[in-house]
Design an enzyme around this catalytic site. Structure first.
Site, PDB file in Angstrom:
ATOM      1  CD  GLU A  12      -1.345   2.316   2.180  1.00 23.34           C
ATOM      2  OE1 GLU A  12      -1.002   3.045   1.612  1.00 23.34           O
ATOM      3  OE2 GLU A  12      -1.147   1.965   3.314  1.00 23.34           O
ATOM      4  CB  CYS A  34      -0.860   6.617   2.312  1.00 22.61           C
ATOM      5  SG  CYS A  34      -1.654   5.807   3.084  1.00 22.61           S
TER       6      CYS A  34
END
Length: 676
Positions: free
Chosen positions: A256, A295
């Site tokens: 990720e 993120c």
């Protein structure tokens, strides 16, 4: 001088005897030394083997439900001592609101997976996936898919921005699957990960080998991985690519990574609408929460050309009103520093790249901000919004300044907006502020394939929305392309990522033994004791009752119709029913048959069966006409004791047949039954 931050491996705390390669971690606001980090001399191969042996044995002895109960106990222990974690989190530059997302958010993941494990998984060690696949005409050979835990260790490499949540959102599903974890936190905030692991170790609740922590670098890690191991990585796309190349064949690798997430203001969301206001609030929140070190933060604000100036003005006003920069331990501070001076310098470098590509800073500045109690050694940065006149500039879709920085782009058509979103090369999340369902539907079709998650924000959900930047335990977190191409969370999906799906073929008796679920054609028993008279301790898979028959008359059908109000023509009008391609004439109500079946199989006296709490998979197969007879076969199909209650669930396989042995209906009956 601070001491070396310890690792927890092979069941004990470890620090190097004579460290040479040492990293110094400093307070993000003051520059004071917080910890020193080194793994010189750490035997990573031994730590991995310990997980594969002691960890696998300890977790493998537990069922899904037993592991789920432990997850809740972990959450409660961390909750009791979370103030210790909050104090440390402030040293990383996190405000109380930031720490709530990280610490309480991580604890919330433990609670969520504990609940899901007990509700959605069996109290067993094998998870059955999908329906039975018949492989023979006589039913003697069947196929089924099952999940069993991977045989190795789950290596979890985490980013610096969420040292608690980022670790626990990987650990919880791995633990629930029965796979031991080796956690490698990012060095700048590894002291916070060490703190929560120490709390869990001190609790005495951790099964042996189920959780290990490496505080520092792992230079020999990948060469010691093998089939059955799995790697979960969160961090930059470039690091993910390098680690993927080092991952041995047969080792699962999931990443990720950073992504250039977008937020789209719909054409209907003009200034003064609830959607416009919600968009601005969300944009400022995502720019400043965790000082933009997320993120999932918004990096590209896509707005209709006509609304650009209004958005800039509104964002500027909200930042001036709501954002106070400073040491998060000081009263009134709403945005802390970046995690380190190195991170501050990197953000400023990337801002210069965006400027060179045509971005103009319209809000904020690269100059040191005025901050409360600011230290010269603090990593403070102002929130910055850049405007790109050329929305097609490559850099704005490729370069991420991982801090309180976003860029504003304009679009003219829905197709333009969707194309700009896709230019990010794959994102974790895109949000859309609109109250226009037609626009939402059109843009969704254009952006879904390039996103792991899409959030629609409007006046109806703005107050309850969990926000653009907040992954939820029940929804997948990840995205295609640049976002890493992997998935985390998503409820039980994440548990299954730590398990192997296997197609199993065999007889009904063999599949019953392997899965803990009775299969039609397997041995069943009628021992003269009604199954409803048996507690969970006495009941066995395959215990069965076959009822007597009962004839269905026309009067029964009419009585049921008038009593319930269900006078559908198939039950009341012979000519109309006969004209229906599915019925020979008037037929009995399906729910009449289900009700009668209950009367045929139930034992009415008080006993171990406490309640019927539902039916599943109900299918009506053969119509029943007046004069037909029905009977029911009820067989114990799945027995699930509850770990925390004095009762459990029993799923019964129910089959209604007519006088010709044709199947009339099939379904599962769900009951709550006492353990003893």
């Amino acid at each position: 001088m601070t001491e070396i931050l310890p690792s927890y491996v092979q069941g004990s705390w470890w620090t190097p005897a004579a460290p040479v390669n040492v990293s110094v971690v400093r307070d993000a606001s003051t520059g004071d030394e917080v910890a020193r980090v080194s793994t010189d001399g750490l035997d990573l191969a031994a730590a991995l083997d310990y997980a594969r042996t002691a960890g696998q044995a300890a977790l493998g002895a537990l069922t899904f439900h037993q592991r789920a109960v432990l997850l809740k106990q972990f959450a409660l222990v961390l909750t009791e001592r979370k103030d210790e974690l909050y104090a440390l989190s402030a040293r990383a530059g996190a405000t109380k609101a930031d720490s709530w997302v990280d610490i309480d958010g991580g604890i919330g993941v433990l609670f969520a997976y504990s609940g899901k494990g007990r509700r959605e998984l069996p109290n067993a060690q094998v998870y059955v996936d999908g329906p039975v696949e018949p492989l023979s005409k006589d039913g003697s050979f069947l196929g089924r898919h099952v999940y069993t835990r991977l045989s190795g260790v789950a290596v979890q490499i985490n980013a610096f921005n969420f040292p608690v949540w980022g670790s626990l959102e990987k650990f919880a599903p791995a633990f629930l699957a029965g796979m031991p974890s080796l956690v490698k936190p990012a060095t700048p905030t590894g002291y916070l990960a060490e703190a929560f692991v120490r709390i869990l170790v001190d609790s005495g609740l951790l099964p042996d080998g189920s959780l290990q922590l490496v505080s520092g670098s792992v230079p020999t890690l990948f060469e010691n991985l093998r089939l059955g191991d799995a790697v979960g990585f969160t961090g930059s796309a470039s690091t993910a690519s390098a680690l993927r190349d080092r991952t041995p064949a047969g080792v699962r690798f999931t990443s990720e990574t950073d992504s250039i997430n977008a937020s789209v203001l719909g054409p209907d969301a003009v200034a003064g609408t609830p959607e416009f206001d919600a968009y601005v609030r969300q944009l400022v929140t995502e720019m400043t929460s965790k000082a933009g070190q997320k993120c999932t933060a918004i990096r590209r604000a896509l707005v209709p050309t006509a609304q650009a100036e209004a958005v800039i003005d509104a964002v500027r006003a909200r930042i001036a009103e709501k954002v106070v920069i400073g040491d998060p331990r000081d009263e009134g501070v709403t945005m802390g520093p970046l995690v380190s001076l190195a991170q501050r310098d990197e953000v400023q470098r990337q801002v210069r790249v965006l400027q060179d590509a045509g971005g103009r800073i319209v809000i904020g500045s690269t100059e040191p901000p005025a901050a409360i109690s600011a230290s010269a050694d603090g990593a403070f940065v102002s929130p910055m919004l850049l405007r790109f006149d050329d929305a097609q500039a490559d850099a704005v879709h490729e370069v991420e300044a991982f801090g309180p920085v976003a860029s504003l782009l304009t679009y003219d058509t829905t197709a333009d907006a969707a194309a700009l979103v896709a230019r990010g090369g794959g994102s974790l999340v895109t949000s859309v502020a609109t109250h226009d369902a037609a626009f939402a539907t059109e843009i969704m079709s254009g952006i879904a394939a390039s996103n792991g998650r899409v959030l629609f924000l409007d006046r109806d959900d703005a107050r309850s929305s969990t926000g653009h930047g907040s992954p939820m335990p029940g929804l997948v977190h990840g995205g295609p392309g640049r976002a890493g191409g992997g998935e985390e969370l998503g409820g039980i999906r994440a548990v299954l990522h730590h398990m192997q799906r296997t197609a199993v073929q065999g007889s009904p008796d063999m599949l019953t033994a392997l899965t803990g679920v009775w299969h039609a054609g397997a041995v069943s028993r009628e021992d003269g004791i009604h199954p409803f008279r048996k507690s969970l301790a006495e009941l066995r898979l395959g215990d069965r009752i076959a009822s007597a028959s009962r004839e269905v008359g026309l009067d029964d059908i009419e009585t049921f119709a008038h009593f319930t109000g269900d006078t559908f023509y198939a039950h009341m009008d012979e000519e109309a029913a006969a004209a229906n391609p599915f019925f020979p004439g008037r037929v009995a109500h399906g729910y009449l048959l289900i009700s009668w079946a209950a009367g045929l199989f139930v034992d009415p006296d008080p006993g171990p069966v406490l309640a019927n709490y539902g039916l599943e998979n109900l299918r009506f197969v053969t119509p029943v006409s007046p004069g037909d007879s029905i009977r029911v076969e009820l067989t114990a199909k799945k027995i699930t004791p509850r770990e925390t209650d004095e009762y459990g669930e029993v799923c019964w396989d129910a089959v209604i047949r007519n006088q010709n042995d044709d199947t009339v209906a099939t379904y599962d009956v769900l009951t709550l039954v006492e353990k003893e």
